[in-house]
Structure formats: structure tokens, C-alpha cells
Design an enzyme around this catalytic site. Sequence first.
Site, PDB file in Angstrom:
ATOM      1  N   ARG A 151       1.180  -0.789  -0.186  1.00 58.01           N
ATOM      2  CA  ARG A 151       0.121  -0.083  -0.264  1.00 58.01           C
ATOM      3  C   ARG A 151       1.298   1.621  -0.377  1.00 58.01           C
ATOM      4  O   ARG A 151       1.990   1.120   0.606  1.00 58.01           O
ATOM      5  CB  ARG A 151      -0.851   0.304   1.661  1.00 58.01           C
ATOM      6  CG  ARG A 151      -2.629   1.113   1.652  1.00 58.01           C
ATOM      7  CD  ARG A 151      -2.699   1.001   2.624  1.00 58.01           C
ATOM      8  NE  ARG A 151      -3.163   2.741   2.935  1.00 58.01           N
ATOM      9  CZ  ARG A 151      -4.178   2.957   3.421  1.00 58.01           C
ATOM     10  NH1 ARG A 151      -3.932   2.309   4.596  1.00 58.01           N
ATOM     11  NH2 ARG A 151      -5.485   3.973   3.617  1.00 58.01           N
ATOM     12  N   HIS A 152       0.272   2.721  -0.874  1.00 55.36           N
ATOM     13  CA  HIS A 152       0.619   3.827  -0.694  1.00 55.36           C
ATOM     14  C   HIS A 152       1.570   3.994   0.788  1.00 55.36           C
ATOM     15  O   HIS A 152       1.297   3.733   1.722  1.00 55.36           O
ATOM     16  CB  HIS A 152       0.643   4.148  -0.944  1.00 55.36           C
ATOM     17  CG  HIS A 152      -0.874   5.146  -0.662  1.00 55.36           C
ATOM     18  ND1 HIS A 152      -1.425   5.930  -0.123  1.00 55.36           N
ATOM     19  CD2 HIS A 152      -2.115   4.600  -1.326  1.00 55.36           C
ATOM     20  CE1 HIS A 152      -2.456   5.965  -0.163  1.00 55.36           C
ATOM     21  NE2 HIS A 152      -3.207   5.102  -0.162  1.00 55.36           N
ATOM     22  N   TRP A 197      -3.994  13.034   2.806  1.00 54.94           N
ATOM     23  CA  TRP A 197      -6.092  13.083   3.514  1.00 54.94           C
ATOM     24  C   TRP A 197      -5.903  12.491   4.060  1.00 54.94           C
ATOM     25  O   TRP A 197      -6.807  12.287   4.645  1.00 54.94           O
ATOM     26  CB  TRP A 197      -6.694  12.991   1.194  1.00 54.94           C
ATOM     27  CG  TRP A 197      -6.767  14.741   0.952  1.00 54.94           C
ATOM     28  CD1 TRP A 197      -5.757  15.279   0.844  1.00 54.94           C
ATOM     29  CD2 TRP A 197      -7.335  14.963  -0.176  1.00 54.94           C
ATOM     30  NE1 TRP A 197      -6.456  16.591   0.215  1.00 54.94           N
ATOM     31  CE2 TRP A 197      -6.840  15.483  -0.644  1.00 54.94           C
ATOM     32  CE3 TRP A 197      -8.006  13.483  -1.294  1.00 54.94           C
ATOM     33  CZ2 TRP A 197      -8.112  16.503  -2.299  1.00 54.94           C
ATOM     34  CZ3 TRP A 197      -8.559  13.897  -2.412  1.00 54.94           C
ATOM     35  CH2 TRP A 197      -8.412  15.571  -2.791  1.00 54.94           C
ATOM     36  N   ASN A 198      -5.059  10.946   4.063  1.00 58.47           N
ATOM     37  CA  ASN A 198      -5.010  10.173   4.845  1.00 58.47           C
ATOM     38  C   ASN A 198      -4.878  10.912   6.364  1.00 58.47           C
ATOM     39  O   ASN A 198      -6.037  10.717   7.256  1.00 58.47           O
ATOM     40  CB  ASN A 198      -3.687   8.721   4.482  1.00 58.47           C
ATOM     41  CG  ASN A 198      -4.418   8.213   3.563  1.00 58.47           C
ATOM     42  OD1 ASN A 198      -3.276   7.419   2.959  1.00 58.47           O
ATOM     43  ND2 ASN A 198      -4.973   7.483   3.375  1.00 58.47           N
ATOM     44  N   GLU A 234      -7.415   2.783  -7.052  1.00 59.50           N
ATOM     45  CA  GLU A 234      -7.559   2.572  -5.595  1.00 59.50           C
ATOM     46  C   GLU A 234      -9.452   2.644  -6.059  1.00 59.50           C
ATOM     47  O   GLU A 234      -9.450   3.154  -7.755  1.00 59.50           O
ATOM     48  CB  GLU A 234      -8.143   3.804  -4.896  1.00 59.50           C
ATOM     49  CG  GLU A 234      -8.492   3.999  -3.962  1.00 59.50           C
ATOM     50  CD  GLU A 234      -8.431   2.693  -2.787  1.00 59.50           C
ATOM     51  OE1 GLU A 234      -8.390   1.365  -3.516  1.00 59.50           O
ATOM     52  OE2 GLU A 234      -8.014   2.768  -1.504  1.00 59.50           O
ATOM     53  N   LEU A 235     -10.501   2.378  -5.511  1.00 56.48           N
ATOM     54  CA  LEU A 235     -11.780   2.245  -5.703  1.00 56.48           C
ATOM     55  C   LEU A 235     -12.478   4.086  -6.216  1.00 56.48           C
ATOM     56  O   LEU A 235     -11.588   4.309  -4.928  1.00 56.48           O
ATOM     57  CB  LEU A 235     -12.627   1.985  -4.487  1.00 56.48           C
ATOM     58  CG  LEU A 235     -14.483   1.616  -4.383  1.00 56.48           C
ATOM     59  CD1 LEU A 235     -15.111   0.312  -4.257  1.00 56.48           C
ATOM     60  CD2 LEU A 235     -14.545   2.800  -3.947  1.00 56.48           C
ATOM     61  N   GLY A 241      -4.964   0.418  -0.485  1.00 58.19           N
ATOM     62  CA  GLY A 241      -5.612   0.256   0.872  1.00 58.19           C
ATOM     63  C   GLY A 241      -7.145  -0.598   0.580  1.00 58.19           C
ATOM     64  O   GLY A 241      -6.732  -2.215   1.072  1.00 58.19           O
TER      65      GLY A 241
END
Length: 215
Positions: A8-9, A14-15, A82-83, A151
Site C-alpha cells: 500500500r502507498h 488526506w489520510n 483505488e476504488l 488500501g
Amino acid sequence: MLQVYLVRHGETQWNAERRIQGQSDSPLTEKGERQAMQVAQRAKALGITHIITSDLGRTQRTAEIIAQGCGCDVILDPRLRELDMGILERRHLDTLSEEEEGWRRQLVNGTPDGRIPQGESMQEVSERMHGALNACLDLPPGSRPLLVSHGMALGCLVSTILGLPAYAERRLRLRNCSISRVDYQQSPWLASGWVVETAGDVSHLDAPALDELQR
């Protein structure tokens, strides 16, 4: 046996702010850059031969840092994105209306074809992620690829390899710059195809996104 590593990055702005990213983007934080450097050290020790990444900015930056550490080129594959969170992208989680939170819950709770308006379902994400993973079977013998993704996308992939529905991804803790491994096995005694060896390993990180558990 082909071994494929899934990363995962690193942590993004923003996380840290608890904003919905989806296929929108924000830069890695200083912590995220450090996490990627620690993955690079691990990747070099593992003998990674190929780095294949989502074409979104946060994954590309993570992949570039890893590639510098292990001397690999970076290959882009948009199937690793990502979704798509549709009209909720860029929104702060605490600002969602009751209706918007209902859309989000339908998605993560596995409502059939649940999706955010203008977004994707988890099953759609799972199908394209499997396409990207299966492409690794065409690499030269002896390859050891590393895929950099996101994720929810990685969670959907790992869940469905285990025979679970894609929405079971919410039961996996895949923190920023965690490493998972899946193997492709062909055996008359064991289940043929992809198997999960490890999921969400953060032993290589000095600060494995503990703040994610506190927010």
C-alpha cells in the site's frame, strides 16, 4: 513458485486529514516518504525484479522511492487504482450527510452492487485487481514482482483470493506501506492458484501508522 509482493502507498496528506481519496490524489506526507524508504530497504533485501504501480500520484511516488532503493524500473498499470468513490471523493469523513453516510455503509457492508453515485462497486475493483495480478504470470521465470496499490483495492484482492466476498476487505488491516505476499502454486495436493502467504506486515516500519488506530 511465483511470489508477488503487495504494498500500500505511504501515508498521504488526506489520510492524515481523514478525507476520502478514491481516485483523487494528495501528496505523501513526510512520514509517508519515510515509510516508502523503509519499504525500499526491504525490497532490496527481497530481490525484487519488477515494480508495477497504480498510475495515481501517491502510488507512483511510493513506487519511485522503492525503485531507487532496489534499482528497478517502474511500470504503470491503471488496474491497480483505488476504488472510485464517486461524488464523495475529497470529502472529509466528518462532513458526510446521513444520506451520504448511507451510501458509504452500503458499499462497505456488501450491499449487492453497492456503490457511491458515479463510483465503483467492490466487485468491479476486485475483477480489475485480479487482472493486474494475473498479468504477473507472464513475467520471465525467476521474477519477483512488487505491486504498489491502495488500501481498499488491495483488501478486495486479498479477500477474494481467500474465497471471501470483496467487501470482507474491511476485516483486513492494511496500513500505509504494509507489505503482503501472495504466491501462485501448482500442486496436486494443495489448492492450485493464488494463495495468501502474509497480509499487512509492518515489521519493516519504525512507526507503522499507529495514528490510524487512534483517529
